[in-house]
Design a protein around this motif. Structure first.
Motif, PDB file in Angstrom:
ATOM      1  N   SER A 250       0.852  -1.188   0.000  1.00 26.05           N
ATOM      2  CA  SER A 250       0.000   0.000   0.000  1.00 26.05           C
ATOM      3  C   SER A 250       0.890   1.240   0.000  1.00 26.05           C
ATOM      4  O   SER A 250       1.832   1.339   0.796  1.00 26.05           O
ATOM      5  CB  SER A 250      -0.897   0.003   1.239  1.00 26.05           C
ATOM      6  OG  SER A 250      -1.517   1.257   1.436  1.00 26.05           O
ATOM      7  N   TRP A 251       0.562   2.174  -0.900  1.00 27.40           N
ATOM      8  CA  TRP A 251       1.331   3.415  -1.000  1.00 27.40           C
ATOM      9  C   TRP A 251       0.806   4.428   0.013  1.00 27.40           C
ATOM     10  O   TRP A 251      -0.379   4.768   0.023  1.00 27.40           O
ATOM     11  CB  TRP A 251       1.238   3.991  -2.400  1.00 27.40           C
ATOM     12  CG  TRP A 251       1.992   3.170  -3.394  1.00 27.40           C
ATOM     13  CD1 TRP A 251       1.515   2.153  -4.165  1.00 27.40           C
ATOM     14  CD2 TRP A 251       3.393   3.270  -3.690  1.00 27.40           C
ATOM     15  NE1 TRP A 251       2.521   1.609  -4.931  1.00 27.40           N
ATOM     16  CE2 TRP A 251       3.687   2.277  -4.665  1.00 27.40           C
ATOM     17  CE3 TRP A 251       4.419   4.091  -3.237  1.00 27.40           C
ATOM     18  CZ2 TRP A 251       4.967   2.106  -5.178  1.00 27.40           C
ATOM     19  CZ3 TRP A 251       5.688   3.929  -3.746  1.00 27.40           C
ATOM     20  CH2 TRP A 251       5.957   2.937  -4.715  1.00 27.40           C
ATOM     21  N   ARG A 252       1.701   4.884   0.882  1.00 27.44           N
ATOM     22  CA  ARG A 252       1.362   5.861   1.903  1.00 27.44           C
ATOM     23  C   ARG A 252       2.221   7.116   1.716  1.00 27.44           C
ATOM     24  O   ARG A 252       3.282   7.047   1.090  1.00 27.44           O
ATOM     25  CB  ARG A 252       1.621   5.276   3.301  1.00 27.44           C
ATOM     26  CG  ARG A 252       0.754   4.080   3.653  1.00 27.44           C
ATOM     27  CD  ARG A 252       1.186   3.491   4.988  1.00 27.44           C
ATOM     28  NE  ARG A 252       0.277   2.455   5.453  1.00 27.44           N
ATOM     29  CZ  ARG A 252       0.478   1.716   6.533  1.00 27.44           C
ATOM     30  NH1 ARG A 252       1.569   1.888   7.260  1.00 27.44           N
ATOM     31  NH2 ARG A 252      -0.401   0.789   6.893  1.00 27.44           N
ATOM     32  N   PRO A 253       1.822   8.235   2.279  1.00 28.48           N
ATOM     33  CA  PRO A 253       2.660   9.438   2.188  1.00 28.48           C
ATOM     34  C   PRO A 253       4.050   9.232   2.783  1.00 28.48           C
ATOM     35  O   PRO A 253       5.026   9.856   2.349  1.00 28.48           O
ATOM     36  CB  PRO A 253       1.861  10.482   2.983  1.00 28.48           C
ATOM     37  CG  PRO A 253       0.435  10.005   2.905  1.00 28.48           C
ATOM     38  CD  PRO A 253       0.518   8.509   2.901  1.00 28.48           C
ATOM     39  N   THR A 254       4.148   8.352   3.770  1.00 29.53           N
ATOM     40  CA  THR A 254       5.433   8.125   4.449  1.00 29.53           C
ATOM     41  C   THR A 254       6.254   7.005   3.829  1.00 29.53           C
ATOM     42  O   THR A 254       7.408   6.796   4.212  1.00 29.53           O
ATOM     43  CB  THR A 254       5.201   7.795   5.928  1.00 29.53           C
ATOM     44  OG1 THR A 254       4.293   6.665   6.021  1.00 29.53           O
ATOM     45  CG2 THR A 254       4.602   8.983   6.662  1.00 29.53           C
ATOM     46  N   GLY A 255       5.668   6.258   2.892  1.00 27.71           N
ATOM     47  CA  GLY A 255       6.394   5.145   2.292  1.00 27.71           C
ATOM     48  C   GLY A 255       5.462   4.047   1.814  1.00 27.71           C
ATOM     49  O   GLY A 255       4.300   4.303   1.498  1.00 27.71           O
ATOM     50  N   VAL A 256       5.967   2.828   1.779  1.00 29.67           N
ATOM     51  CA  VAL A 256       5.207   1.686   1.269  1.00 29.67           C
ATOM     52  C   VAL A 256       5.134   0.597   2.338  1.00 29.67           C
ATOM     53  O   VAL A 256       6.170   0.173   2.873  1.00 29.67           O
ATOM     54  CB  VAL A 256       5.851   1.098  -0.003  1.00 29.67           C
ATOM     55  CG1 VAL A 256       4.968   0.003  -0.585  1.00 29.67           C
ATOM     56  CG2 VAL A 256       6.085   2.188  -1.038  1.00 29.67           C
ATOM     57  N   LYS A 257       3.923   0.162   2.643  1.00 36.17           N
ATOM     58  CA  LYS A 257       3.701  -0.885   3.645  1.00 36.17           C
ATOM     59  C   LYS A 257       3.381  -2.202   2.949  1.00 36.17           C
ATOM     60  O   LYS A 257       2.557  -2.244   2.040  1.00 36.17           O
ATOM     61  CB  LYS A 257       2.552  -0.491   4.575  1.00 36.17           C
ATOM     62  CG  LYS A 257       2.193  -1.556   5.594  1.00 36.17           C
ATOM     63  CD  LYS A 257       3.333  -1.813   6.569  1.00 36.17           C
ATOM     64  CE  LYS A 257       2.958  -2.902   7.567  1.00 36.17           C
ATOM     65  NZ  LYS A 257       4.061  -3.207   8.493  1.00 36.17           N
ATOM     66  N   PHE A 258       4.026  -3.298   3.397  1.00 33.48           N
ATOM     67  CA  PHE A 258       3.879  -4.610   2.775  1.00 33.48           C
ATOM     68  C   PHE A 258       3.203  -5.617   3.697  1.00 33.48           C
ATOM     69  O   PHE A 258       3.373  -5.584   4.920  1.00 33.48           O
ATOM     70  CB  PHE A 258       5.259  -5.186   2.420  1.00 33.48           C
ATOM     71  CG  PHE A 258       5.961  -4.478   1.310  1.00 33.48           C
ATOM     72  CD1 PHE A 258       5.942  -4.977   0.017  1.00 33.48           C
ATOM     73  CD2 PHE A 258       6.652  -3.297   1.563  1.00 33.48           C
ATOM     74  CE1 PHE A 258       6.590  -4.319  -1.005  1.00 33.48           C
ATOM     75  CE2 PHE A 258       7.308  -2.634   0.549  1.00 33.48           C
ATOM     76  CZ  PHE A 258       7.279  -3.142  -0.746  1.00 33.48           C
ATOM     77  N   SER A 259       2.485  -6.550   3.069  1.00 34.59           N
ATOM     78  CA  SER A 259       2.010  -7.749   3.752  1.00 34.59           C
ATOM     79  C   SER A 259       2.232  -8.909   2.803  1.00 34.59           C
ATOM     80  O   SER A 259       1.865  -8.838   1.621  1.00 34.59           O
ATOM     81  CB  SER A 259       0.528  -7.634   4.117  1.00 34.59           C
ATOM     82  OG  SER A 259       0.128  -8.735   4.914  1.00 34.59           O
TER      83      SER A 259
END
Length: 325
Positions: A250-259
């Protein structure tokens, strides 16, 4: 070390039980169960976390059982000599904020990637952290209340995907005791209310963007999603007959979160994330499920725009999988 050592370490101090950031059901259940146990031993503890509690079912049980848990911004007076018990996570992990207090204890079920010394440590490779807390009740012959049994069983079922993922002997041993005491109608209601309407946007985006290479499914969600929702999308993609490994970000303002999810013995989710993201972020977890993060300051290493970065990420994971599968 016996669990009985923990109240002695905490005695006489102000105590906080800290979950990992954006806590999931297992984290909150474990914290709640431990808080009850400590209270039975004369220790008052405050539950805390960073971020938000995103899963609808978790908010329902917090309201129903009047669980008092504070977001870290609500704690303005934590001191360095206050004692912290980390639960369902470990110090130095990317998803565990460093609060001002002293992390004297850690109870967790994830692999250790950043070794740390604690006065009390119980880190076991089991399906759910809730099982460790339930084991404390059973080994000490402390009666389970309906509320504690219900939330611990919910945490166990969610983290093991209804006892189908990463289940160990300990999870199986504590399950009957929790089941006999739990409120089954509450559990049925929680299972039925795991999503809110706005969550459908993330599922829709994942379906629209999914790419499958061999037995590996990738989906990029082009907007910010909470951690539990990304994990649910990963489970959803893994349910496809064609997919044995699911990588969702998921693309976030602070970076990219993975699962990440994997049902292949040769592909350890946590090890894969740790290696693939080693030079640009961090990641880790269990063999079958893991999480990771790339800060926005490192994204330029993947390309100049998100489309190029998506392609770069896919290449990195496929290179790892081809080498290990």
């Amino acid at each position: 070390m016996s669990w009985n050592a923990l109240p002695k370490i905490l005695s006489g101090s102000r105590v906080f039980i800290q979950t990992h950031d954006f806590p999931d059901p297992d984290a909150i259940a474990s914290a709640y169960g431990l808080q009850y146990l400590l209270n039975q031993n004369g220790i008052t503890a405050t539950l805390c976390y960073r971020g938000s509690i995103e899963r609808a079912s978790m908010m329902h049980i917090i309201d129903a059982y009047h669980i008092d848990i504070l977001e870290q911004s609500q704690i303005g007076d934590m001191r360095e000599n206050d004692k912290i018990v980390l639960i369902d996570g470990q110090k130095f992990n990317a998803n565990m904020i460093d609060l001002p207090g002293d992390e004297v204890a850690c109870i967790d079920h994830h692999p250790t990637f950043f070794p740390c010394e604690y006065q009390y440590k119980d880190i076991r490779q089991v399906g759910a952290c809730s099982s460790i807390i339930a084991d404390y009740f059973l080994s000490a012959n402390i009666p389970l209340t309906t509320e504690v049994a219900t939330i611990l069983l919910f945490g166990l079922r969610v983290d093991t995907e209804n006892m189908t993922r990463g289940v160990t002997d300990l999870d199986l041993d504590v399950f009957p005791a929790l089941y006999r005491k739990a409120d089954q109608s509450m559990l049925e209601n929680l299972a039925a209310k795991s999503l809110v309407f706005t969550d459908l946007k993330a599922f829709g985006s994942a379906i629209e963007n999914i790419r499958v290479f061999g037995h590996v499914g990738f989906a990029s969600i082009p907007f910010a999603c909470p951690d539990p929702l990304i994990a649910q999308v990963a489970d959803f993609i893994l349910a496809l007959a064609e997919v044995d490994v699911a990588v969702i970000w998921s693309w976030r303002p602070t970076g990219v979160k993975f699962s990440v999810r994997s049902v292949l013995e040769a592909i350890h989710s946590g090890n894969m994330l740790a290696e693939v993201l080693a030079d640009i972020g961090s990641g880790g977890g269990h063999a079958r499920m893991a999480g990771g993060f790339i800060p926005s300051t490192h994204l330029s290493k993947l390309g100049q725009d998100n489309s190029m970065r998506d392609t770069g990420l896919i290449d990195r994971f496929l290179t790892y999988i081809r080498r290990h599968a």
